[in-house]
Design an enzyme around this catalytic site. Structure first.
Site, PDB file in Angstrom:
ATOM      1  N   ASP A  93       0.858  -1.188   0.000  1.00 28.92           N
ATOM      2  CA  ASP A  93       0.000   0.000   0.000  1.00 28.92           C
ATOM      3  C   ASP A  93       0.890   1.233   0.000  1.00 28.92           C
ATOM      4  O   ASP A  93       1.401   1.655   1.040  1.00 28.92           O
ATOM      5  CB  ASP A  93      -0.903  -0.014   1.229  1.00 28.92           C
ATOM      6  CG  ASP A  93      -2.020   1.017   1.142  1.00 28.92           C
ATOM      7  OD1 ASP A  93      -2.074   1.749   0.133  1.00 28.92           O
ATOM      8  OD2 ASP A  93      -2.833   1.081   2.074  1.00 28.92           O
ATOM      9  N   SER A  94       1.109   1.799  -1.177  1.00 26.86           N
ATOM     10  CA  SER A  94       1.985   2.971  -1.298  1.00 26.86           C
ATOM     11  C   SER A  94       1.330   4.121  -2.055  1.00 26.86           C
ATOM     12  O   SER A  94       1.814   5.241  -2.015  1.00 26.86           O
ATOM     13  CB  SER A  94       3.296   2.589  -1.985  1.00 26.86           C
ATOM     14  OG  SER A  94       3.055   2.003  -3.247  1.00 26.86           O
ATOM     15  N   LYS A  95       0.235   3.827  -2.771  1.00 26.96           N
ATOM     16  CA  LYS A  95      -0.544   4.857  -3.467  1.00 26.96           C
ATOM     17  C   LYS A  95       0.340   5.741  -4.340  1.00 26.96           C
ATOM     18  O   LYS A  95       0.215   6.956  -4.343  1.00 26.96           O
ATOM     19  CB  LYS A  95      -1.356   5.693  -2.477  1.00 26.96           C
ATOM     20  CG  LYS A  95      -2.342   4.860  -1.641  1.00 26.96           C
ATOM     21  CD  LYS A  95      -3.098   5.728  -0.652  1.00 26.96           C
ATOM     22  CE  LYS A  95      -4.093   4.910   0.155  1.00 26.96           C
ATOM     23  NZ  LYS A  95      -3.429   3.990   1.116  1.00 26.96           N
ATOM     24  N   ARG A  96       1.208   5.107  -5.106  1.00 29.07           N
ATOM     25  CA  ARG A  96       2.128   5.846  -5.958  1.00 29.07           C
ATOM     26  C   ARG A  96       1.382   6.504  -7.110  1.00 29.07           C
ATOM     27  O   ARG A  96       0.376   5.980  -7.611  1.00 29.07           O
ATOM     28  CB  ARG A  96       3.199   4.919  -6.516  1.00 29.07           C
ATOM     29  CG  ARG A  96       4.084   4.242  -5.471  1.00 29.07           C
ATOM     30  CD  ARG A  96       4.782   5.222  -4.580  1.00 29.07           C
ATOM     31  NE  ARG A  96       5.869   4.585  -3.826  1.00 29.07           N
ATOM     32  CZ  ARG A  96       6.422   5.097  -2.746  1.00 29.07           C
ATOM     33  NH1 ARG A  96       5.983   6.242  -2.263  1.00 29.07           N
ATOM     34  NH2 ARG A  96       7.409   4.472  -2.134  1.00 29.07           N
ATOM     35  N   THR A 120      -0.833  -0.422  -4.683  1.00 32.29           N
ATOM     36  CA  THR A 120      -1.876   0.590  -4.867  1.00 32.29           C
ATOM     37  C   THR A 120      -1.285   1.797  -5.591  1.00 32.29           C
ATOM     38  O   THR A 120      -0.174   2.235  -5.298  1.00 32.29           O
ATOM     39  CB  THR A 120      -2.479   1.034  -3.527  1.00 32.29           C
ATOM     40  OG1 THR A 120      -1.452   1.526  -2.666  1.00 32.29           O
ATOM     41  CG2 THR A 120      -3.206  -0.119  -2.860  1.00 32.29           C
TER      42      THR A 120
END
Length: 272
Positions: A93-96, A120
């Protein structure tokens, strides 16, 4: 085995749609491991061992590791999952969200350094910011769509051609971006009506659903809105409610975590 194949197998083998989030907050660690040099690894490993047979995926949140310069412990945790529980997908979960060569490096970070099965990503900068992740055809790209935070409505409900932006994102990913069949979407449990709308748009594409447990999302409403005809299609995430479950008399923190994970999986399955 691709991410989608691995996830599908985990749904069946563990009879579970529960995703266990790994958000290690050292200020909340039990006394017996607090202060150890590898406390983050030790804590996460103990939670993983306590819940692996109850989960369809594990989701480490990179910020909790990076803020403490503990990326090496995150690498060790991901390696431990791959080695000890190879059938459970790892979602980083890093939402790059960046473009071109930078996105390529973020993809390498997720898939090579940490060995994640999926990551993510943010769609805000368009397809070329997501495309580098899709070059890894056996891995998953989980695109933010309708997030669980209240402020998500600031942008996600903007009108785009007569429909809210989150629905436009769902349609775009389903119709144009998911060419390799490796995409999933993030939709928060705090908005079950939106989950239903997204499910109608995307068919059987998997959903990563945060927001139950500490954030207060309703399990029954979430499952009813998001399940596929097969009764699957979701990774319903719980992090803090499991990680920091209050032990009952005589329980260890790992026993408490397992108890809450069992209760959560049971509640989810009762609605399938």
């Amino acid at each position: 085995m691709t991410f989608i194949e691995k996830l599908t197998a985990a749904w069946a083998s563990n009879n579970s749609l529960l995703c266990v989030g790994l958000d290690p907050d050292v200020s909340r660690f039990p006394a017996e491991i607090a202060g150890q040099p590898d406390a983050i690894f030790a804590f996460c490993k103990s939670i993983i061992d306590a819940t692996a047979d109850l989960a369809c995926s594990f989701k480490p949140q990179i910020a909790y590791f990076a803020a403490l310069r503990a990326e090496d412990q995150l690498e060790a945790i991901c390696n431990y999952i791959r080695t000890s529980y190879p059938n459970i997908p790892i979602i980083l979960d890093s939402k790059r969200g960046d473009i071109g060569a930078t996105a390529e490096q973020y993809a390498r970070e997720a898939y090579e350094r940490y060995g994640a099965d999926a990551v993510t990503v943010s769609p805000y900068m368009g397809f070329d910011s997501v495309a580098p992740y899709m070059e890894w055809k056996d891995r998953g790209a989980i695109v933010l769509c309708r997030t669980s935070n209240a402020g998500g409505s600031d942008l996600q409900f903007l009108d785009v051609g007569g429909k809210p932006l989150y629905q436009h994102v769902a349609q775009l990913v389903a119709d144009k971006w998911n060419t390799n069949g490796q995409c999933a979407l993030v939709v928060g449990a705090t908005f079950p009506n939106e989950i239903s709308q997204v499910r109608h748009i995307i068919g059987d594409m998997p959903l990563l659903i945060p927001g139950i447990g500490a954030q207060g999302g309703d399990v029954a409403a979430t499952v009813t809105a998001g399940k596929t005809a097969a009764g699957t299609g979701m990774m319903i995430n719980s992090s803090r409610a499991i990680l920091y479950a209050k032990p009952a008399a005589g329980e260890s923190y790992t026993q408490a975590a397992r108890r809450v994970a069992e209760e959560t999986r049971s509640a989810i399955n009762s609605c399938r």
